[in-house]
Scaffold this motif. Structure first.
Motif, PDB file in Angstrom:
ATOM      1  N   PHE A   1      55.420  11.503  32.959  1.00  0.00           N
ATOM      2  CA  PHE A   1      55.167  11.225  34.356  1.00  0.00           C
ATOM      3  C   PHE A   1      56.475  10.353  34.914  1.00  0.00           C
ATOM      4  CE2 PHE A   1      53.311   8.486  37.701  1.00  0.00           C
ATOM      5  CZ  PHE A   1      53.104   9.239  38.748  1.00  0.00           C
TER       6      PHE A   1
ATOM      7  N   VAL B   1      55.678  19.085  43.112  1.00  0.00           N
ATOM      8  CA  VAL B   1      55.173  19.661  42.001  1.00  0.00           C
ATOM      9  C   VAL B   1      55.540  18.922  40.807  1.00  0.00           C
ATOM     10  CG1 VAL B   1      54.589  21.855  42.485  1.00  0.00           C
ATOM     11  CG2 VAL B   1      56.759  21.427  41.640  1.00  0.00           C
TER      12      VAL B   1
ATOM     13  N   LEU C   1      53.321  16.440  38.846  1.00  0.00           N
ATOM     14  CA  LEU C   1      52.129  17.127  38.248  1.00  0.00           C
ATOM     15  C   LEU C   1      52.621  17.742  37.025  1.00  0.00           C
ATOM     16  CD1 LEU C   1      50.827  19.398  41.515  1.00  0.00           C
ATOM     17  CD2 LEU C   1      50.168  16.916  40.633  1.00  0.00           C
ATOM     18  N   TRP C   2      53.550  18.318  37.019  1.00  0.00           N
ATOM     19  CA  TRP C   2      54.192  18.958  35.556  1.00  0.00           C
ATOM     20  C   TRP C   2      54.333  17.540  34.559  1.00  0.00           C
ATOM     21  CZ3 TRP C   2      53.708  23.561  34.326  1.00  0.00           C
ATOM     22  CH2 TRP C   2      54.130  24.441  35.083  1.00  0.00           C
TER      23      TRP C   2
ATOM     24  N   LYS D   1      52.611  14.662  34.474  1.00  0.00           N
ATOM     25  CA  LYS D   1      51.154  14.448  33.954  1.00  0.00           C
ATOM     26  C   LYS D   1      50.765  15.303  33.055  1.00  0.00           C
ATOM     27  CE  LYS D   1      49.891  11.555  38.018  1.00  0.00           C
ATOM     28  NZ  LYS D   1      48.911  11.643  39.307  1.00  0.00           N
ATOM     29  N   ALA D   2      50.912  16.679  33.149  1.00  0.00           N
ATOM     30  CA  ALA D   2      50.643  17.843  32.347  1.00  0.00           C
ATOM     31  C   ALA D   2      51.148  17.719  31.067  1.00  0.00           C
ATOM     32  CB  ALA D   2      50.763  19.046  32.907  1.00  0.00           C
TER      33      ALA D   2
END
Length: 438
Positions: A166, A303, A306-307, A309-310
């Motif tokens: 992140f 985005v 988001l990537w 954190k994924a």
């Protein structure tokens, strides 16, 4: 009286557990790192945006020497100074400290902007004006070659292990913000000022603003603390000969190149070149193409975290696979969608940047996790900057040459092949999301 805990780590030991930084230190890290990185990317954006205005002020197309210097000023930095900057600042980062390296990088970038902002005109001093711009761009090229490896290494080492993916998104997030600010500043100034004013003095404004922002970033970075991982390095480790270590970690250097080739070309194609291509080759209004690019980059910004954190939850490799394969699969459909409408440009860029963001978000963390502390900055900086110079720097020319010589889909096929190469290289790297940097 509190004393600094003694480092008990020696060469060959597997891990060094650095304490997590307090919230104030974390905020300072994010602001200092992000601001400096944004300034570096802003510098490149405003040069491209305002080149049509200052070219006539600093060059003379009728003068052969000035024309040669103008060519060198545009290309030499990307192909020569960046890799050299990656080596010099990587060496400084691994020997003296990450903070020192990234602070010096932003200082040089600000100096380059200041030189351009106050450069004398060709009418006043002749070819010296062109030479002045060349020197400024070489200075900035050195700085830009060292900025990414220094800042991403610092950020990765300061980040909590469970949030490193992140935190890594800050690199492309802040860089994109810098590009957007430079692009929007260009749009505003061209509306507010007349063409005569822009040609006479208006083009200097963004470079002077860049110098001021760079000074602020310099102050912020000077207040940062060095990473605990680097502080815990022993003197013996910091003084190990550099070249034997580079040779010893040649596999990781090759992995950096393999992961980068697809990302750098596809990002340049869709994140940078697409609006210009749409305006010059497809007849889309330049202003509309600009705003379509702004919309797509806002999607990109949304985005990225988001990537990141994924990747912290599911792992780095699944995100990298989805990114590379998704971009490869969608490249031709989005190319075919893009015809003569601004909405087509906005949609195609947005779709591609969603997939590109997967790699862009986390490669700073992945690169850092591949190398040990004593060679982390230069281990990333040299192969990365060489790869960007060779593949990213030649992308626009290969695009034109392949399209003219082979056909309209040739460069697209080249891009997809490079993405598949990056996809394949992901199999060679270990899963590192839970790794302690050591």
């Amino acid at each position: 009286m509190k004393t600094k805990p003694e480092a008990s780590v020696h060469p060959g030991h597997p891990a060094k557990h650095a304490p997590q930084a307090p919230p104030v230190s974390q905020r300072r890290t994010i602001i200092g790192t992000g601001m400096g990185n944004a300034v570096e990317w802003y510098d490149w954006a405003v040069y491209a945006t305002f080149a049509p205005f200052f070219a006539g002020q600093l060059f003379n197309n009728q003068d052969k020497a000035s024309a040669v210097l103008s060519t060198l000023a545009i290309f030499a930095v990307g192909f020569l100074a960046r890799p050299f900057g990656g080596f010099v600042f990587g060496w400084l980062g691994d020997r003296i400290g990450r903070k020192y390296s990234m602070t010096l990088a932003v200082a040089l970038s600000a100096l380059g902007s200041l030189i351009i902002g106050i450069a004398p005109t060709y009418a006043a001093v002749g070819a010296i004006a062109s030479l002045t711009l060349l020197i400024a761009r070489l200075i900035q090229g050195l700085a830009h070659g060292g900025e990414l490896p220094s800042s991403q290494t610092y950020l990765s080492e300061m980040a909590p292990r469970e949030k490193r993916g992140f935190w890594a998104t800050l690199i492309y997030f802040s860089g994109t913000v810098g590009i957007l600010f430079g692009t929007l500043l260009g749009a505003v100034l061209t509306v507010v000022l007349s063409d005569e004013a822009m040609l006479a003095w208006g083009w200097r404004i963004p470079f002077l603003i860049g110098a001021v922002m760079g000074l602020y970033a310099l102050v912020m970075r000077s207040r940062l603390k060095e990473t605990d991982v680097f502080e815990h390095e022993t003197t013996v480790e910091k003084r190990e000969p550099m070249w034997p270590q580079i040779v010893r970690h040649r596999k990781q250097a090759l992995q950096v190149i393999g992961l980068t080739v697809g990302l750098t070309v596809v990002y340049y194609t869709w994140g940078v070149l697409a609006p210009t291509y749409a305006a010059t080759s497809l007849g889309i209004d330049r202003g509309a193409a600009l705003w379509a690019g702004v919309v797509a980059n806002l999607v990109f910004l949304a985005v990225l975290p988001l990537w990141g954190k994924a990747s912290d939850r599911f792992g780095r490799k699944p995100v990298l696979w989805i990114s590379a394969l998704g971009a490869a699969v969608m490249h031709f459909p989005m190319t075919w969608l893009l015809k003569d409408s601004p909405w087509q440009l906005a949609v195609s860029m947005s779709v591609m940047l969603v997939f590109i963001a997967g790699s862009a978000a986390i490669v700073p963390a992945v690169y850092a996790e591949l190398f040990p502390t004593h060679i982390r900055t230069i281990g990333v900086g040299v192969p990365y900057s060489i790869c960007v110079a060779i593949f990213g720097g030649t992308a626009p020319y290969l695009n034109s040459w392949l399209t003219a010589s082979v056909g309209p889909n040739a460069f697209g096929l080249y891009t997809v092949v490079l993405l598949l190469i990056s996809f394949t290289f992901i199999f060679t790297i270990p899963e590192t999301k839970a790794k302690d940097l050591s």
